[in-house]
Design a protein around this motif. Structure first.
Motif, PDB file in Angstrom:
ATOM      1  N   GLN A 179    -113.805   4.480  46.327  1.00 43.06           N
ATOM      2  CA  GLN A 179    -114.062   4.287  45.385  1.00 43.06           C
ATOM      3  C   GLN A 179    -114.119   4.716  44.009  1.00 43.06           C
ATOM      4  O   GLN A 179    -114.374   3.963  42.733  1.00 43.06           O
ATOM      5  N   GLN A 180    -113.537   5.521  43.895  1.00 41.82           N
ATOM      6  CA  GLN A 180    -112.996   6.304  42.727  1.00 41.82           C
ATOM      7  C   GLN A 180    -111.694   6.617  42.454  1.00 41.82           C
ATOM      8  O   GLN A 180    -110.997   7.692  42.957  1.00 41.82           O
TER       9      GLN A 180
ATOM     10  N   ILE B  56    -110.972  -5.322  31.934  1.00 41.23           N
ATOM     11  CA  ILE B  56    -112.223  -4.479  31.651  1.00 41.23           C
ATOM     12  C   ILE B  56    -113.521  -5.201  32.940  1.00 41.23           C
ATOM     13  O   ILE B  56    -114.070  -5.970  32.213  1.00 41.23           O
ATOM     14  N   HIS B  57    -113.490  -4.222  33.815  1.00 39.02           N
ATOM     15  CA  HIS B  57    -114.554  -4.502  34.462  1.00 39.02           C
ATOM     16  C   HIS B  57    -116.101  -4.391  34.302  1.00 39.02           C
ATOM     17  O   HIS B  57    -115.812  -3.204  35.515  1.00 39.02           O
ATOM     18  N   ASN B  58    -116.668  -4.069  33.874  1.00 43.53           N
ATOM     19  CA  ASN B  58    -117.973  -3.279  33.203  1.00 43.53           C
ATOM     20  C   ASN B  58    -119.263  -3.732  34.067  1.00 43.53           C
ATOM     21  O   ASN B  58    -119.787  -4.287  32.893  1.00 43.53           O
ATOM     22  N   GLY B  59    -120.109  -3.213  34.687  1.00 47.04           N
ATOM     23  CA  GLY B  59    -120.872  -4.032  35.030  1.00 47.04           C
ATOM     24  C   GLY B  59    -121.035  -6.040  35.218  1.00 47.04           C
ATOM     25  O   GLY B  59    -120.233  -6.010  36.187  1.00 47.04           O
TER      26      GLY B  59
ATOM     27  N   ARG C 197    -116.782  -1.446  38.087  1.00 46.82           N
ATOM     28  CA  ARG C 197    -116.466  -0.494  37.395  1.00 46.82           C
ATOM     29  C   ARG C 197    -114.281  -0.815  37.650  1.00 46.82           C
ATOM     30  O   ARG C 197    -114.329  -0.207  38.280  1.00 46.82           O
ATOM     31  N   GLN C 198    -113.668  -1.810  36.681  1.00 44.02           N
ATOM     32  CA  GLN C 198    -112.473  -1.277  37.032  1.00 44.02           C
ATOM     33  C   GLN C 198    -112.032  -1.985  35.634  1.00 44.02           C
ATOM     34  O   GLN C 198    -112.150  -2.263  34.890  1.00 44.02           O
ATOM     35  N   LYS C 199    -110.514  -1.343  35.682  1.00 46.71           N
ATOM     36  CA  LYS C 199    -110.047  -1.172  34.941  1.00 46.71           C
ATOM     37  C   LYS C 199    -108.117  -1.429  34.566  1.00 46.71           C
ATOM     38  O   LYS C 199    -107.590  -0.664  35.329  1.00 46.71           O
ATOM     39  N   LEU C 200    -107.647  -2.242  33.977  1.00 46.86           N
ATOM     40  CA  LEU C 200    -106.191  -2.583  34.385  1.00 46.86           C
ATOM     41  C   LEU C 200    -105.637  -3.136  33.170  1.00 46.86           C
ATOM     42  O   LEU C 200    -106.277  -4.042  32.477  1.00 46.86           O
ATOM     43  N   SER C 201    -104.919  -2.016  32.672  1.00 45.12           N
ATOM     44  CA  SER C 201    -103.398  -2.351  31.773  1.00 45.12           C
ATOM     45  C   SER C 201    -102.513  -2.583  31.965  1.00 45.12           C
ATOM     46  O   SER C 201    -101.990  -2.137  32.411  1.00 45.12           O
TER      47      SER C 201
ATOM     48  N   PRO D 299    -113.493   8.766  36.833  1.00 48.72           N
ATOM     49  CA  PRO D 299    -112.597   8.854  35.527  1.00 48.72           C
ATOM     50  C   PRO D 299    -114.089   8.498  34.652  1.00 48.72           C
ATOM     51  O   PRO D 299    -115.409   8.212  35.393  1.00 48.72           O
ATOM     52  N   ALA D 300    -113.387   9.331  33.748  1.00 44.07           N
ATOM     53  CA  ALA D 300    -114.883   9.181  32.373  1.00 44.07           C
ATOM     54  C   ALA D 300    -115.253   7.866  32.202  1.00 44.07           C
ATOM     55  O   ALA D 300    -114.692   6.397  32.237  1.00 44.07           O
ATOM     56  N   ALA D 301    -116.745   7.843  31.945  1.00 43.89           N
ATOM     57  CA  ALA D 301    -117.643   6.887  32.355  1.00 43.89           C
ATOM     58  C   ALA D 301    -116.768   5.951  30.293  1.00 43.89           C
ATOM     59  O   ALA D 301    -116.969   3.883  30.639  1.00 43.89           O
ATOM     60  N   SER D 302    -116.558   6.514  30.048  1.00 42.99           N
ATOM     61  CA  SER D 302    -116.123   5.672  28.534  1.00 42.99           C
ATOM     62  C   SER D 302    -114.461   4.594  28.792  1.00 42.99           C
ATOM     63  O   SER D 302    -114.581   3.984  28.148  1.00 42.99           O
ATOM     64  N   THR D 303    -113.866   5.746  30.157  1.00 45.75           N
ATOM     65  CA  THR D 303    -112.431   4.288  30.357  1.00 45.75           C
ATOM     66  C   THR D 303    -113.326   3.007  30.190  1.00 45.75           C
ATOM     67  O   THR D 303    -112.185   2.256  30.254  1.00 45.75           O
ATOM     68  N   PHE D 304    -114.342   2.346  31.011  1.00 46.62           N
ATOM     69  CA  PHE D 304    -115.468   1.446  30.963  1.00 46.62           C
ATOM     70  C   PHE D 304    -115.590   0.663  29.701  1.00 46.62           C
ATOM     71  O   PHE D 304    -115.696  -0.663  29.656  1.00 46.62           O
ATOM     72  N   ASP D 305    -116.209   1.644  28.913  1.00 48.12           N
ATOM     73  CA  ASP D 305    -116.470   1.287  27.667  1.00 48.12           C
ATOM     74  C   ASP D 305    -115.538  -0.072  27.017  1.00 48.12           C
ATOM     75  O   ASP D 305    -114.369   0.224  26.523  1.00 48.12           O
ATOM     76  N   PHE D 306    -116.090  -1.288  26.156  1.00 44.81           N
ATOM     77  CA  PHE D 306    -115.082  -2.010  25.550  1.00 44.81           C
ATOM     78  C   PHE D 306    -115.951  -2.564  24.468  1.00 44.81           C
ATOM     79  O   PHE D 306    -117.092  -3.542  24.738  1.00 44.81           O
TER      80      PHE D 306
END
Length: 430
Positions: free
Chosen positions: A74-75, A152-155, A137-141, A279-286
């Motif tokens: 999951q992580q 960025i998918h956050n919630g 919560r996922q992120k792809l760059s 991953p750090a929670a801030s990874t998914f902040d935008f």
């Protein structure tokens, strides 16, 4: 070489028992778009070369498939390199323009719209940074020259940001193409991680497939088993698929598809660095940068209303000039997109396994070719090869993986098969 090998071979029947609900992963496209759209269904990049040959406990193919199926990581965070070499014809950049141009022509005209942006993975070499923390919560760059594109998918929020244009696309998880698939009328995005590719490959496993364990490897510093998937039949353009599976977690770390014709991999995607820590929670902040243009994705109800209005207007135009349009329509193209639509509705599959061929009738007259078709005919002739058989004559459009035959009377045959296999199928269809 470590003292490791496995002669165990798992047939599709055994694989199916372990993973119910598998469907054949045959995705076909209209042949004249093979050079563009087919690539988007496969999109990838070469990972760093495997290193080492770890001595791991012996495992059977069936056990390794079960390990992948049970994997519940999951992580994670890491870097993925993807490379695709479909051998598409050189259109002078036209194919890239067609694939990416949809972004500026789509909803709101945002260059950050992921629907079109991620089709860039369909060719060339790309580096991705990925991160995940559960299903919400996922992120792809996508890293580019002096620029970065991120999703960025956050919630409930899904943000897409293009630093090059300083544009932002915002939607919700229920509306985003990646989350809702085709519910909102969009196709799913191309696969972007080794796991995505491995799942598609395993869906194709049936009695026409050989699945074995082919030793071990080390990928991104992790010990892994190598799962080898090969067609048992001749005639497929697929040579072999190798999936490096993390020995500890069962997570696919690398995916490589080599063509039957030899040469470099058609698709090579793998982690060059991976960490299974949270991953750090801030990874998914935008937060949209100051001055950025923000485009809100339209709700599905609004899109449905606009689509209906557009179709009604288009229908009126067709009715008004139908006779004249048909009279001047190119002789070797479907006389309307309605004809093509009817053909797609009647699509059927012939053959089985890796030799499956999708076929339908466009309702038209094939591909423009020869001097009588003017410049368009010459252009199409340069992209395809003329073939003849009991079915008559037609044109084959080829890549290193997907081949398509359009007969002069408008019938289409598409598959992960050789040109000769398409001709044989067309002959049998007469």
């Amino acid at each position: 070489m470590a003292p490791y090998a496995s002669d165990d071979s798992t047939t599709a029947g055994e694989v199916d028992e372990q993973r119910s609900g598998r469907r054949k992963a045959a995705r076909y496209v209209v042949p004249v778009t093979v050079m563009g759209v087919a690539a988007a269904t496969i999109g990838l990049v070469p990972a760093l070369a495997d290193s080492g040959d770890p001595d791991l406990p012996k495992i059977t193919a069936q056990q390794l498939i079960e390990k992948i199926a049970k994997s519940d990581v999951q992580q994670l965070s890491g870097t993925v390199k993807i490379s695709t070499d479909l051998g598409l014809p050189d259109l002078g950049g036209l194919e890239s323009s067609l694939l990416s141009g949809a972004a500026s022509q789509g909803e709101g005209g945002s260059s950050a719209d992921p629907t079109a942006k991620l089709t860039e993975l369909a060719s060339g070499t790309h580096t991705l940074r990925v991160a995940a923390d559960g299903p919400d919560r996922q992120k792809l760059s996508l890293l580019e020259n002096a620029a970065e594109y991120s999703i960025i998918h956050n919630g409930k929020d899904v943000w897409a940001y293009d630093s090059k244009s300083n544009e932002v696309h915002h939607g919700t998880a229920a509306e985003s193409g990646k989350e809702s698939g085709k519910e909102n009328g969009r196709d799913q995005q191309p696969p972007a991680t080794p796991k995505d590719f491995a799942e598609e490959a395993l869906k194709a496993a049936d009695d026409t497939t050989s699945v074995t364990v082919d030793g071990t490897a080390q990928v991104a510093g992790r010990d892994a088993y190598k799962l080898l998937i090969k067609p048992k039949q001749s005639g497929s353009t697929v040579g072999a698929i190798t999936v490096a599976v993390d020995a500890e977690t069962g997570t696919p770390l690398k995916f490589t598809l080599t063509p039957a014709g030899g040469g470099s991999a058609v698709v090579d995607a793998g982690f060059t660095q991976v960490d299974f820590a949270e991953p750090a929670a801030s990874t998914f902040d935008f937060t949209p940068p100051k001055g950025a243009k923000v485009t809100e994705e339209k709700a599905s109800e609004e899109r449905a209303f606009e689509k209906k209005a557009f179709e009604e207007k288009a229908s009126e135009k067709k009715a008004f000039g139908k006779a004249e349009a048909r009279e001047h329509a190119p002789k070797s193209l479907p006389k309307s997109d309605e004809d093509l639509g009817k053909g797609l509705d009647g699509m059927k599959t012939i053959g089985e396994g890796w030799n499956s061929i999708a076929t339908f009738d466009t309702g038209g007259e094939g591909v423009p070719s020869g001097k009588d078709a003017g410049e368009l005919g010459g252009f199409m002739d340069s992209l395809g090869d003329k073939v003849t058989g009991k079915f008559g004559s037609g044109t084959v459009f080829s890549t290193r993986l997907v081949n398509a035959l359009i007969t002069d009377d408008g019938k289409v045959y598409v598959g992960l098969v050789t040109k000769d296999a398409l001709v044989k199928a067309a002959d049998a269809g007469k």
